[in-house]
Design an enzyme around this catalytic site. Structure first.
Site, PDB file in Angstrom:
ATOM      1  N   SER A 227       1.427 -14.272   4.151  1.00 22.71           N
ATOM      2  CA  SER A 227       0.030 -14.116   4.561  1.00 22.71           C
ATOM      3  C   SER A 227      -0.710 -13.315   3.491  1.00 22.71           C
ATOM      4  O   SER A 227      -0.094 -12.746   2.599  1.00 22.71           O
ATOM      5  CB  SER A 227      -0.061 -13.401   5.906  1.00 22.71           C
ATOM      6  OG  SER A 227      -0.077 -12.007   5.701  1.00 22.71           O
ATOM      7  N   LYS A 228      -2.021 -13.279   3.628  1.00 25.25           N
ATOM      8  CA  LYS A 228      -2.794 -12.664   2.543  1.00 25.25           C
ATOM      9  C   LYS A 228      -2.537 -11.163   2.416  1.00 25.25           C
ATOM     10  O   LYS A 228      -2.863 -10.557   1.416  1.00 25.25           O
ATOM     11  CB  LYS A 228      -4.283 -12.960   2.711  1.00 25.25           C
ATOM     12  CG  LYS A 228      -4.952 -12.335   3.911  1.00 25.25           C
ATOM     13  CD  LYS A 228      -6.466 -12.517   3.767  1.00 25.25           C
ATOM     14  CE  LYS A 228      -7.230 -11.749   4.807  1.00 25.25           C
ATOM     15  NZ  LYS A 228      -7.410 -12.480   6.062  1.00 25.25           N
ATOM     16  N   ARG A 229      -1.927 -10.573   3.440  1.00 28.41           N
ATOM     17  CA  ARG A 229      -1.628  -9.147   3.374  1.00 28.41           C
ATOM     18  C   ARG A 229      -0.321  -8.858   2.642  1.00 28.41           C
ATOM     19  O   ARG A 229      -0.036  -7.730   2.278  1.00 28.41           O
ATOM     20  CB  ARG A 229      -1.575  -8.546   4.777  1.00 28.41           C
ATOM     21  CG  ARG A 229      -2.947  -8.207   5.320  1.00 28.41           C
ATOM     22  CD  ARG A 229      -2.864  -7.812   6.780  1.00 28.41           C
ATOM     23  NE  ARG A 229      -2.381  -8.936   7.581  1.00 28.41           N
ATOM     24  CZ  ARG A 229      -3.161  -9.929   8.014  1.00 28.41           C
ATOM     25  NH1 ARG A 229      -4.443  -9.932   7.731  1.00 28.41           N
ATOM     26  NH2 ARG A 229      -2.660 -10.920   8.733  1.00 28.41           N
TER      27      ARG A 229
END
Ligand code: GLU
Length: 454
Positions: A227-229
């Site tokens: 995920s983008k995190r």
């Protein structure tokens, strides 16, 4: 076969995620491999999220990775406009085709697509209600990666919402038809949409493109999708962390594809030559920061010193290791020594900061360790006058002078080395000692040794 036309069709979100970058890259590689056309189409129908800034992040990321597009924003092309937000007239025209063919109806203010098949009423577990279902013939997708996939749609679906906005499935298919797309290479998360898309192609009387659904990228640990995190997920961060675009591109090309041999470091020309659907893995791939760093280190070592210095300078500056007006020759001489040891540019300040900063940290363990053998202050006091008088102050002269001194004292020359390195750098390791002292220069070396002796 007609000339290959592929497209990367991102919805700008403000981030250029590694998964999107990989989809873009596989399309780009396939276009370059086949001598086809790479189209960039911006699926910007969500007005809230689609800001100029979000578009810029995406285009900058593509450019940074060296993925040039033949048609799309900035460059134009014969099938424009390349922003879905500007293609309403085309969607109206295609909607009319379906209406004229009797394949739509209106319900609750929305326009629906009518599947072909026998209709019956059934209880829907999800909606908890009786709904109309359709026994449509299954759609068969001969996916270039997944093989044969069979799936039957059983519910009509919306084409245009109540507010007049067309849905993703509709505009995506219309654009693929209108833009003459021959191959759709995209993430596996879209496989479940593909039967809807094929139904639409059929309704338009158009042969669907060849589909290739590429597996997920899993995060480094655990089973989830990246995920983008997650660290390493955003392309824009690689750039600011000083990764080389060529290394990142090489690494991402191997996320889900391989040339069927053990090779990892490959020129882009080689990747283009070898890239094809049979090399795409069916299984998910896992992000591996170590492998990326190792590749990056290999690319860093290959740079000529001018390019290396050009890239390293802003990062060293940002880390506070060098000032804007650092002496250019000194910087380059230091980096010549450090380049072979560098694994990444963002750790370079740790590796060679002491060349520039006089208040470098003294590694305590090293201090304790070298003091066990002999008193480093005594050793250094012995060689200090020699260093002060040495002419010229270069690696060869240092070698002969220190050797002569060692011999006179009945020692091995290496006896002086740990203390010399520790006093001048605070570290146990680094570039070869004598070239390192030569680059530092007499003044710096002498001052540091004096300060160490106290
Ligand atoms: N806009 C869609 C996405 O970002 C495109 C899907 C496709 O490639 O067809 O996922």
């Amino acid at each position: 076969m007609s000339k290959v036309r592929v497209r990367f069709a991102p919805s700008p979100t403000g981030f250029f995620h590694i998964g999107s970058a990989r989809t873009a890259l596989f399309n780009w590689l396939y276009a370059r491999h086949t001598g086809g056309t790479f189209v960039l189409r911006i699926e910007d129908t969500d007005k809230e999220r689609n800001t100029d800034e979000a578009l810029r992040v995406l285009l900058d990321g593509m450019k940074w990775m060296g993925m040039d597009w033949d048609e799309g924003p900035d460059v134009g092309g014969p099938y424009g406009p390349y922003f879905q937000s500007q293609r309403q007239a085309i969607y109206d025209e295609y909607l009319k085709k379906l209406q004229d063919a009797g394949r739509t109806y209106e319900k609750d203010g929305a326009i629906w697509f009518k599947l072909e098949g026998e209709r019956y009423t059934a209880y829907d577990d999800y909606l908890k209600a009786e709904i109309e279902k359709v026994k449509a013939a299954p759609v068969i997708i001969d996916d270039a990666v997944r093989g044969r996939v069979e799936r039957a749609e059983e519910k009509d679906f919306v084409l245009v919402r109540k507010d007049g906005s067309p849905v993703f499935h509709f505009v995506n298919v219309v654009d693929d038809i209108a833009m003459g797309i021959t191959h759709v290479i995209r993430g596996e998360d879209h496989l479940s949409n593909t039967s809807k898309h094929v139904e639409l192609f059929k309704a338009f009387g158009v042969e669907p493109p060849k589909f290739a659904h590429i597996p997920l990228i899993l995060k480094e640990e655990g089973s989830g999708k990246m995920s983008k995190r997650d660290k390493g997920a955003l392309i824009e961060e690689y750039e600011s962390r000083g990764f080389l675009a060529s290394a990142v591109r090489n690494y991402i090309s191997l996320l889900g594809w391989n040339p069927k041999d053990e090779r990892e470091k490959m020129d882009i020309d080689e990747i283009i030559e070898l890239f094809d659907f049979p090399g795409i893995n069916k299984g998910n791939s896992r992000f591996d920061e170590k492998k990326l760093s190792a590749l990056n280190a290999e690319y860093l070592r290959e740079l000529n010193i001018e390019s290396f210095t050009f890239l390293a300078r802003p990062l060293l500056n940002e880390a506070g290791a060098v000032s804007e007006d650092v002496d250019e020759d000194y910087l380059q001489a230091v980096l010549t020594l450090c380049q072979p040891k560098a694994r990444s540019l963002d750790t370079l300040a740790e590796l060679c900061g002491y060349f520039f900063l006089d208040d470098y940290a003294m590694d305590e363990k090293t201090g304790v360790k070298i003091a066990k053998k002999a008193d480093p202050k005594e050793l250094l006091a012995e060689v200090l006058p020699i260093l002060e008088a040495l002419e010229p102050f270069d690696a060869d002269s240092l070698k002969s002078a220190l050797e002569a001194q060692a011999e006179a004292q009945g020692k091995k020359v290496f006896a002086y080395f740990p203390a010399l390195r520790y006093a001048t750098s605070g570290q146990a390791g680094g570039p070869d000692l004598l070239p390192m002292l030569a680059v530092m220069g007499r003044e710096r070396v002498v001052t540091r040794i004096k300060r160490f002796i106290g």
